[in-house]
Write an enzyme that holds these catalytic residues in place. Structure first.
Site, PDB file in Angstrom:
ATOM      1  CG  ASP A 106      30.775  31.537  48.954  1.00  0.00           C
ATOM      2  OD1 ASP A 106      31.928  31.218  49.066  1.00  0.00           O
ATOM      3  OD2 ASP A 106      30.219  32.401  49.421  1.00  0.00           O
ATOM      4  CG  ASP A 124      35.291  31.050  51.084  1.00  0.00           C
ATOM      5  OD1 ASP A 124      34.408  30.645  50.205  1.00  0.00           O
ATOM      6  OD2 ASP A 124      35.685  32.332  51.207  1.00  0.00           O
TER       7      ASP A 124
END
Length: 487
Positions: free
Chosen positions: A51, A263
């Site tokens: 992440d 992201d």
């Protein structure tokens, strides 16, 4: 069982050979990519989502209703539990837990040493883990300012920062996201590699770099997100155009009004609400030209659309224009094919009198993001993306795996993109409102106290004035982890 294991091993070898590198990232339908990790002594094995939209390594330390796999703190002889409470809030989901440290090792990263690192022992969560998820936590790869916070612990050091300190040099990382291997497969694959800045890149394709404007999340300048013409490119060859092509200034201001981030923990490409509506309307108009019926609920991302066979999409490509790190008036374009944003979220089998019927379900890989822009992993599949944390840039290259995504440019604008798109102005961060409010409260309290002391000075001249303690940071909201596709 042995036959199934042999088949899996053969498939794994074939995948590794075809992609040219060892596959170490896996993802289920609609979820981000996860990597295997060993934590503690003796090793306990888990899967963590990779992440770039958060910083803290966070791991479940309790059994959930849908999973009994979690970190057993009492079984690790090397664990240090500080007892300090920490917490984090995401666009979707929250967790609370304790700050701990232990030895972290990624078995697929053979050149990276085992290091002791801070991490969060999650003791309670809400909407953080997706239903029946195959992962137990996440590996945050962003910068320190968006790490989890606690009343006593302060900011939590990330695994990457611990690694930098251990090897005494800054480290970068590559993400090569390949997506599913076929139209009938919902599992997607990829490759994660951590390197220092001197390690040569085995990918010889041209690198297009975009600067990280603020080192918190990976905040970049998104100049435009638009629907391309219905004529789709045929190859991955990189085109270079140096003619002047001015983007829509109004669009780039709206895209970057709050922040635009890259992201890997978010599935969709998220656009500000108004622009999302415009892009979806264009796609709907193109889809109406085909003979396939699809309901409006699909475009609003409320429901999946299902067919009895896998679909070959003839929808237009999407273009994402990013600010170039090479010049203030320059940008390049990520060209995203429809198989990237028409996401396979399930292949369902049902038996009837004629045998087994397969149903292939899809969801739209675009979403409304309020006022924010998020370049999720949907926009990265078919590309190799390098995150150079110390130098502050993200590099994009075409890849040897995944979809036929392309990169074109660079293109020149007749004006400064940083200035006209307002990329350098202070950003009002709703995501860090708690932190900002605490500092503001501290400043206001200090000023108010100064005024009171000044007015009451004649009465308290004989008393010592103790310094006010600095207010503690409590929590820091972070970017979206991953949208739950099964809801």
């Amino acid at each position: 069982m042995r036959m199934l294991l042999n088949i899996f091993q053969i498939c794994f070898v074939c995948l590794s050979y075809s992609f040219g590198e060892e596959i170490n990232l896996y993802g289920d339908a609609g979820e981000a990519y996860a990597i295997e990790v060993y934590i503690g002594h003796p090793h306990q094995k888990f899967k963590l989502l990779v992440d770039t939209g958060s910083t803290t390594l966070a791991l479940a330390s309790y059994a959930r209703n849908d999973s009994d796999k979690y970190f057993h703190a009492n079984n690790s002889s090397s664990l240090y539990n500080s007892g300090n409470s920490i917490q984090a809030a995401y666009t979707q989901g929250t967790w609370t837990g304790f700050l701990a440290s232990d030895f972290i090792q990624f078995p697929s990263l053979t050149d990276i040493p085992e290091v002791r690192s801070d991490f969060a022992l999650i003791t309670d969560s809400h909407d953080f883990f997706t239903k029946a998820s195959g992962w137990q936590g996440l590996l945050g790869l962003a910068y320190m300012p968006v790490g989890a916070w606690g009343a006593k612990s302060g900011s939590v050091e990330s695994w990457l920062d611990a690694l930098d300190r251990n090897v005494n040099k800054p480290m970068s990382f590559h993400l090569k996201l390949c997506g599913p291997t076929s139209t009938t497969n919902t599992t997607h694959y990829g490759y994660f590699k951590v390197v220092d800045d001197r390690t040569p890149n085995s990918n010889t394709n041209k690198t297009f770099r975009t600067p990280v404007l603020r080192q918190r999340w990976y905040e970049v300048g998104v100049i435009s997100i638009r629907v391309m013409s219905s004529v789709t490119p045929k190859t991955k060859e990189v085109l270079v155009e140096d003619k002047v092509k001015d983007p829509d200034e109004d669009m780039c201001v709206k895209l970057n009004k709050v922040k635009s981030i890259v992201d890997s923990g978010t599935t969709q490409i998220k656009l500000p609400d108004e622009l999302f509506g415009q892009v979806v309307e264009e796609l709907k108009n193109e889809f109406r030209k085909s003979q396939v019926l699809i309901l409006d609920e699909f475009w609003n991302r409320r429901e999946a659309a299902c067919w009895p066979e896998p679909q070959v999409w003839t929808l237009p490509w999407l273009a994402i224009d990013l600010l170039s790190a090479d010049a203030d008036n320059q940008y390049f374009t990520l060209e995203i094919p429809p198989q990237n944003y028409m996401l396979v979220v399930g292949v369902h089998n049902s038996s009837d009198t004629t045998g087994t019927v397969s149903t292939y379900c899809y969801k739209l890989g675009l979403d409304a993001g309020g006022e924010e822009t998020v370049v999720g992993y949907t926009a990265m599949e078919g590309l190799q993306v390098t995150f150079n944390r110390s130098a502050g840039w993200i590099g994009f290259q075409t890849s040897d795996c995944g979809s036929n995504a392309r990169i074109t440019g660079p293109y020149n604008a007749s004006f400064s993109l940083k200035s006209n798109c307002q990329l350098l102005k202070p950003v009002a961060e709703t995501a860090t409102s708690i932190k900002a409010a605490q500092w503001a409260l501290c400043a206001i309290s200090t000023i108010a106290l100064g005024v009171i002391l000044y007015l009451l000075a004649p009465c308290i001249k004989t008393f010592f004035v103790r310094r006010m303690p600095r207010s503690q940071q409590i929590s820091l909201s972070q970017a979206a982890l991953v949208e739950e596709e099964s809801s």
